[in-house]
Design a protein around this motif. Structure first.
Motif, PDB file in Angstrom:
ATOM      1  N   VAL A   1     -49.934 -42.822  -9.312  1.00 48.30           N
ATOM      2  CA  VAL A   1     -49.085 -42.192 -10.303  1.00 48.30           C
ATOM      3  C   VAL A   1     -49.327 -43.111 -11.534  1.00 48.30           C
ATOM      4  N   LEU A   2     -49.761 -42.120 -12.517  1.00 52.12           N
ATOM      5  CA  LEU A   2     -49.746 -42.530 -13.849  1.00 52.12           C
ATOM      6  C   LEU A   2     -48.493 -42.454 -14.511  1.00 52.12           C
ATOM      7  N   VAL A   3     -48.089 -43.628 -15.059  1.00 56.24           N
ATOM      8  CA  VAL A   3     -46.551 -43.625 -15.755  1.00 56.24           C
ATOM      9  C   VAL A   3     -46.765 -43.728 -17.134  1.00 56.24           C
TER      10      VAL A   3
ATOM     11  N   VAL B   1     -48.430 -38.034 -12.115  1.00 59.85           N
ATOM     12  CA  VAL B   1     -48.012 -38.461 -13.311  1.00 59.85           C
ATOM     13  C   VAL B   1     -46.559 -38.415 -13.422  1.00 59.85           C
ATOM     14  N   LEU B   2     -46.059 -39.523 -13.898  1.00 62.59           N
ATOM     15  CA  LEU B   2     -44.581 -39.515 -14.121  1.00 62.59           C
ATOM     16  C   LEU B   2     -44.627 -39.718 -15.724  1.00 62.59           C
ATOM     17  N   ALA B   3     -43.996 -38.795 -16.448  1.00 66.04           N
ATOM     18  CA  ALA B   3     -43.813 -39.080 -17.920  1.00 66.04           C
ATOM     19  C   ALA B   3     -42.363 -39.073 -18.263  1.00 66.04           C
TER      20      ALA B   3
ATOM     21  N   ASP C   1     -52.969 -33.019 -17.315  1.00 68.10           N
ATOM     22  CA  ASP C   1     -52.758 -32.023 -16.388  1.00 68.10           C
ATOM     23  C   ASP C   1     -52.955 -32.362 -15.145  1.00 68.10           C
ATOM     24  N   LEU C   2     -51.866 -33.172 -14.676  1.00 68.43           N
ATOM     25  CA  LEU C   2     -51.865 -33.590 -13.082  1.00 68.43           C
ATOM     26  C   LEU C   2     -50.531 -33.053 -12.632  1.00 68.43           C
TER      27      LEU C   2
ATOM     28  N   ALA D   1     -40.435 -39.007 -24.509  1.00 72.33           N
ATOM     29  CA  ALA D   1     -41.466 -38.444 -25.041  1.00 72.33           C
ATOM     30  C   ALA D   1     -42.770 -38.641 -24.518  1.00 72.33           C
ATOM     31  N   GLY D   2     -42.736 -39.619 -23.450  1.00 76.92           N
ATOM     32  CA  GLY D   2     -44.156 -39.777 -22.734  1.00 76.92           C
ATOM     33  C   GLY D   2     -44.650 -38.155 -22.256  1.00 76.92           C
ATOM     34  N   ALA D   3     -43.496 -37.298 -22.014  1.00 74.08           N
ATOM     35  CA  ALA D   3     -44.157 -36.009 -21.653  1.00 74.08           C
ATOM     36  C   ALA D   3     -45.057 -35.157 -22.579  1.00 74.08           C
TER      37      ALA D   3
END
Lengths: 96, 219
Positions: B25-27, B95-97, B107-108, B100-102
């Motif tokens: 997971v990319l955070v 990905v966990l955003a 596109d995962l 504002a990281g979202a």
């Protein structure tokens, strides 16, 4: 007892919402939030309540109470004490 | 551990729990002032996912944390490219955003926790600056600051943002990616940590967020 008389209808919904926001922002217990009185000092009195925290506080008030606070309405007086802030927010809610 | 990776603007670091497992997971962290307040929650969620058998990677956004790149040179476009580069380099599967990281999420498949858009981020920081200015006896207005910011950049909440970043923040929205599920803060419970005047932690919130992710990842 004097603080209850100072906030004569302190049980109203605006007061409750504002105390909850203060509790969330300051990370204090419900008991401590309930003990906040009209003359409890806020901005300038609590070191952790810096400008960024106040900005967050105002934005949260806007979101939870569905009001819009203009920048030129934000002054030292409304932020200095809990009573000042509550009075301001009540007037805003009534106007809306 | 701390790992190196390469963004389009240079070498960066990432905090990782990386044991070459299949779920990675990319955070993407919260931004600016909020990043400090939510950092411990973010890392505690990663620690829990590690225990559940999931790898996580938390990259520094260029210009933030240990990054040596001046923040002023960064734009939302460059941060998006950096997020994509981190996803590629670490072979992220999800990905966990956060917050504002979202706005930067590649596109995962994955999650967006308590999303905010660019204008909300900008509004809070401009408001903090006008309040601080008034306290110091200077009069600054949001419109005046924005005008200056769009022209020559602006220092907000201690972060020196370039003119392009200011302009982008006014309209930046999280891209609509159907494979990323929104997690509202109400689903987690407790008082939102980014609101807190001082950085704080709430183990129950980390438990709740990690539980949602691990249940869906390991189902």
């Amino acid at each position: 007892m004097s603080r209850e008389t100072a906030l004569d209808d302190s049980a109203d919904a605006t007061d409750a919402a504002l105390r909850q926001i203060l509790q969330d922002v300051l990370g204090i217990s419900a008991e401590r939030a309930a003990s906040v009185g009209a003359d409890t000092g806020l901005f300038g009195h609590l070191p952790e309540l810096d400008s960024m925290a106040v900005a967050g506080l105002l934005t949260e008030i806007e979101d939870r109470l569905a009001i819009v606070i203009e920048d030129d309405e934000v002054d030292g007086e409304m932020l200095e004490t809990y009573g000042g802030l509550l009075e301001f927010v009540r007037a805003k809610c009534d106007a809306g | 551990m701390i790992a190196g990776w390469t963004s389009p603007s240079g070498e960066e670091f990432a905090l990782t729990f990386d044991r070459d497992r299949t779920k990675r997971v990319l955070v993407l962290p919260a931004w600016f002032d909020e990043s400090n307040k939510v950092r411990r929650l973010t890392v505690e969620v990663m620690r829990r996912l590690d225990g559940a058998g999931v790898d996580t990677i938390l990259p520094d956004l260029p210009g933030c944390n240990e990054s040596e790149i001046p923040l002023e040179t960064q734009t939302i476009a460059s941060w998006r490219a950096a997020a994509q580069a981190a996803a590629d380099e670490f072979s992220a599967t999800h990905v966990l955003a956060i917050r504002a990281g979202a706005i930067l999420a590649p596109d995962l498949p994955g999650w967006r926790y308590a999303t905010v858009n660019g204008s909300q981020v900008l509004r809070a920081m401009l408001r903090a600056r006008t309040i601080a200015a008034r306290e110091a006896g200077r009069e600054e207005t949001r419109d005046g600051l924005l005008e200056t910011g769009r022209r020559e950049g602006l220092e907000l909440a201690g972060y020196r943002l370039g003119a392009e970043m200011i302009g982008e923040l006014e309209t930046a929205e999280p891209t609509d990616l159907p494979q990323q599920r929104k997690i509202a803060h109400a689903d987690i419970g407790g008082a939102a940590l980014w609101l807190r005047a001082e950085p704080d932690h709430d183990a129950a919130q980390a438990d709740a967020l990690a539980a949602i992710l691990s249940m869906e990842l390991l189902a």
